[in-house]
Design an enzyme around this catalytic site. Sequence first.
Site, mmCIF file in Angstrom:
data_model
loop_
_atom_site.group_PDB
_atom_site.id
_atom_site.type_symbol
_atom_site.label_atom_id
_atom_site.label_comp_id
_atom_site.label_asym_id
_atom_site.label_seq_id
_atom_site.Cartn_x
_atom_site.Cartn_y
_atom_site.Cartn_z
ATOM 1 N N CYS A 57 0.840 -1.186 0.000
ATOM 2 C CA CYS A 57 0.000 0.000 0.000
ATOM 3 C C CYS A 57 0.883 1.246 0.000
ATOM 4 O O CYS A 57 2.101 1.161 -0.001
ATOM 5 C CB CYS A 57 -0.914 -0.008 1.213
ATOM 6 S SG CYS A 57 -1.807 -1.569 1.443
ATOM 7 N N ARG A 83 1.117 1.486 -6.024
ATOM 8 C CA ARG A 83 1.363 0.520 -4.954
ATOM 9 C C ARG A 83 0.080 -0.127 -4.455
ATOM 10 O O ARG A 83 0.125 -1.138 -3.743
ATOM 11 C CB ARG A 83 2.057 1.213 -3.779
ATOM 12 C CG ARG A 83 3.434 1.747 -4.093
ATOM 13 C CD ARG A 83 4.003 2.481 -2.896
ATOM 14 N NE ARG A 83 4.233 1.598 -1.780
ATOM 15 C CZ ARG A 83 5.405 1.061 -1.468
ATOM 16 N NH1 ARG A 83 6.451 1.311 -2.218
ATOM 17 N NH2 ARG A 83 5.543 0.276 -0.442
ATOM 18 N N TRP A 85 -4.068 -1.709 -1.009
ATOM 19 C CA TRP A 85 -4.179 -2.955 -1.762
ATOM 20 C C TRP A 85 -4.558 -4.017 -0.744
ATOM 21 O O TRP A 85 -3.793 -4.327 0.163
ATOM 22 C CB TRP A 85 -2.859 -3.279 -2.443
ATOM 23 C CG TRP A 85 -2.901 -4.475 -3.341
ATOM 24 C CD1 TRP A 85 -3.387 -4.530 -4.613
ATOM 25 C CD2 TRP A 85 -2.410 -5.786 -3.051
ATOM 26 N NE1 TRP A 85 -3.233 -5.794 -5.127
ATOM 27 C CE2 TRP A 85 -2.638 -6.582 -4.203
ATOM 28 C CE3 TRP A 85 -1.797 -6.374 -1.940
ATOM 29 C CZ2 TRP A 85 -2.283 -7.925 -4.252
ATOM 30 C CZ3 TRP A 85 -1.455 -7.713 -1.994
ATOM 31 C CH2 TRP A 85 -1.694 -8.468 -3.142
ATOM 32 N N LYS A 123 2.306 -2.811 -7.349
ATOM 33 C CA LYS A 123 3.669 -2.678 -7.849
ATOM 34 C C LYS A 123 4.697 -3.271 -6.901
ATOM 35 O O LYS A 123 5.517 -4.091 -7.283
ATOM 36 C CB LYS A 123 3.969 -1.201 -8.109
ATOM 37 C CG LYS A 123 5.347 -0.941 -8.696
ATOM 38 C CD LYS A 123 5.470 -1.542 -10.078
ATOM 39 C CE LYS A 123 6.785 -1.221 -10.726
ATOM 40 N NZ LYS A 123 6.945 -1.933 -12.002
ATOM 41 N N HIS A 171 5.965 -33.301 -24.565
ATOM 42 C CA HIS A 171 5.761 -33.843 -23.221
ATOM 43 C C HIS A 171 4.512 -33.260 -22.555
ATOM 44 O O HIS A 171 4.436 -33.201 -21.326
ATOM 45 C CB HIS A 171 6.996 -33.591 -22.370
ATOM 46 C CG HIS A 171 8.228 -34.252 -22.887
ATOM 47 N ND1 HIS A 171 8.516 -35.580 -22.650
ATOM 48 C CD2 HIS A 171 9.223 -33.784 -23.681
ATOM 49 C CE1 HIS A 171 9.647 -35.897 -23.261
ATOM 50 N NE2 HIS A 171 10.104 -34.829 -23.893
ATOM 51 N N GLU A 193 8.848 -14.428 -19.396
ATOM 52 C CA GLU A 193 8.537 -13.030 -19.108
ATOM 53 C C GLU A 193 7.435 -12.518 -20.032
ATOM 54 O O GLU A 193 6.539 -11.778 -19.600
ATOM 55 C CB GLU A 193 9.798 -12.177 -19.257
ATOM 56 C CG GLU A 193 9.594 -10.676 -19.117
ATOM 57 C CD GLU A 193 9.043 -10.243 -17.780
ATOM 58 O OE1 GLU A 193 8.607 -9.078 -17.690
ATOM 59 O OE2 GLU A 193 9.026 -11.046 -16.820
ATOM 60 N N ASN A 233 1.073 -0.038 6.420
ATOM 61 C CA ASN A 233 1.443 -0.978 5.358
ATOM 62 C C ASN A 233 1.965 -2.244 6.024
ATOM 63 O O ASN A 233 2.660 -2.174 7.038
ATOM 64 C CB ASN A 233 2.556 -0.414 4.477
ATOM 65 C CG ASN A 233 2.088 0.701 3.584
ATOM 66 O OD1 ASN A 233 0.894 0.979 3.503
ATOM 67 N ND2 ASN A 233 3.020 1.342 2.907
ATOM 68 N N GLY A 234 1.702 -3.393 5.407
ATOM 69 C CA GLY A 234 2.247 -4.638 5.929
ATOM 70 C C GLY A 234 1.152 -5.558 6.429
ATOM 71 O O GLY A 234 -0.035 -5.382 6.152
ATOM 72 N N GLU A 264 -0.625 -10.633 -16.992
ATOM 73 C CA GLU A 264 -0.763 -9.538 -16.034
ATOM 74 C C GLU A 264 -1.713 -8.457 -16.519
ATOM 75 O O GLU A 264 -2.552 -7.967 -15.757
ATOM 76 C CB GLU A 264 0.601 -8.891 -15.761
ATOM 77 C CG GLU A 264 1.481 -9.631 -14.789
ATOM 78 C CD GLU A 264 2.801 -8.918 -14.565
ATOM 79 O OE1 GLU A 264 3.264 -8.896 -13.419
ATOM 80 O OE2 GLU A 264 3.367 -8.369 -15.542
ATOM 81 N N LYS A 309 3.815 -11.026 -18.796
ATOM 82 C CA LYS A 309 3.295 -9.717 -19.172
ATOM 83 C C LYS A 309 1.885 -9.811 -19.744
ATOM 84 O O LYS A 309 1.008 -9.007 -19.421
ATOM 85 C CB LYS A 309 4.208 -9.050 -20.203
ATOM 86 C CG LYS A 309 5.475 -8.478 -19.639
ATOM 87 C CD LYS A 309 5.179 -7.297 -18.723
ATOM 88 C CE LYS A 309 6.248 -7.162 -17.657
ATOM 89 N NZ LYS A 309 6.233 -8.175 -16.615
#
Length: 610
Positions: A2, A27, A75, A605, A506, A483, A99-100, A490, A487
């Site tokens: 946050c 954030r 968040w 983020k 496989h 990656e 935060n946390g 996301e 992306k």
Amino acid sequence: MCGIVGAVAQRDVAEILVEGLRRLEYRGYDSAGIAVVDADSNMTRVRRLGKVKELSDAVDATQVSGGTGIAHTRWATHGEPSEINAHPHVSGDISVVHNGIIENHETLREVLRERGYVFESQTDTEVIAHLVEWERRTSETLVEALQKAVKQLDGAYGTVVVDRNDPSRVVVARSGSPIVIGFGVGENFIASDQLALLSVTRRFMYLEEGDVAEVTRRDVTVFDAQGQLVERDIAESNAEHDAGDKGQYRHFMQKEIFEQPTALINTMEARLTKDTVITESIGVNAAEILAKVEHVQIIACGTSYNAGMTARYWFESLAGVSCDVEIASEFRYRKFVTRPNSLLITLSQSGETADTLAALRLAKEKGYMAAMTVCNVAGSSLVRESDFAFMTRAGTEIGVASTKAFTTQLAALLMLVTAMGKQQQRIDGAKEAEIVEALHALPAQIQAALAYDKEIEALAEDFADKHHTLFLGRGEFYPIAMEASLKLKEISYIHAEAYAAGELKHGPLALIDADMPVVVVAPNNELLEKLKSNVEEVRARGGLLYVFADAAAGFEADDSMKIINLPHVSEITAPIYYTIPMQLLSYHVALIKGTDVDQPRNLAKAVTVE
């Protein structure tokens, strides 16, 4: 995860707090709130579900005034996104943002209920508000009450507290979640990231683990975890003032994709001569440490993990040093054996990634020769707690989906690999010159790759009605496919997976049909013929292929295969180069899908909680 902003000033601070939240919205963005106290101890609290714009409109309508205040953008971790779960939380005269995660919040909740406290929210943060209110009853000062309260907390927190009866000060505490104090003239500020305060100050102090501080208009007093008065350094920031502006671009992600040539130049500045890597630029005593390394252990999460996976190929093929890469959340919870003369490398854009930071602290107890970080944020926890840091200098990255942080991590890691190989006499002068030449050429090559934007935009139309995508790569391009897959999922919410192309038989071949686009990363290297065989396996089963290929690779387009022909670049830096069209593809698919590109759902983020 946050965002926190606070201020103690003679002027009204509501506008400063809201602007700080705008800068921190990357954030966390499911709700936001503000609490401001005026000189007569009148407190106004405003909270809103949704983005900071909703809060800003409400603050304007409420005409909030006062010189002391705290604000937060959330968040969600404990409790659904809602106005009642939004910060600040209040207990009596006490207001708190946090935060946390407080891991023992359930136990504390029961104790506080027995004391008569009524909980309005589902959050762990409300526990802090009630604890501080309880301790304030028997404490001479607010800072003493906070010191007593945090001793009862298990978990991670960056928290800021205001007492409406004492609007001359705010108090803050930091454990596992970053807090920075900004110094003005006759006013001071608090935030979880200096970016929030760049419009009002350039002078910052970073609190250390366990610190509790009292902030007034004129003074900042810091106590360490033992309650001892301590001094913390004040540093002048050279961070970008305009990092919070999109400028000519539609989204921050688009802006940051197009900033990559400049970001890479900044990463390499003063670290390369015409044909050598300057080992001393990596860190104090780097040359001595790198010469002794027998094994490298990389720890990272998400995009940074993909960068580490790419670098593993470089460490072993170029420097001749064995390398393991592990997800931080797995590493920190398993029993592991530390190899002799092993260098621990953490990778993180923010330098505050909770799992990576915890893994670093654990590994430091396990006999690693040294710990270094490759990071983008000076003053972050990983930078401060590592033996040396290699800063990527990417500039502020606002978009949740990382772009320039990834490519600058790769460039930094390639320079590190070269320095290590040179120190161990496994990379000779000719090879070093070849690597450095490839690095020097990279910014211009990426600038040219960005010119494929319109062609890739047209290609993205094919993904408008798709729900699944498969990415393929071989060798060091497998992590690049990973990656690219990350992306796309996301920001477009398309289910995407990456496979080493040789694994098709496989299992993944069972997924191939006309509704499953298959994106292939195809440089002209020693594995090209093997990759072509894998492409034929997809084509034979009716798959739709989108091949990003070296122009000399010999692919030919037809009804089942579209080709983006790219110019040849050095095999050494090709993984970095091929990342750019993958980013553009994801960006344009997300635009077509109509998703929130910069702030995708359920993500934030800086992942500063477990």
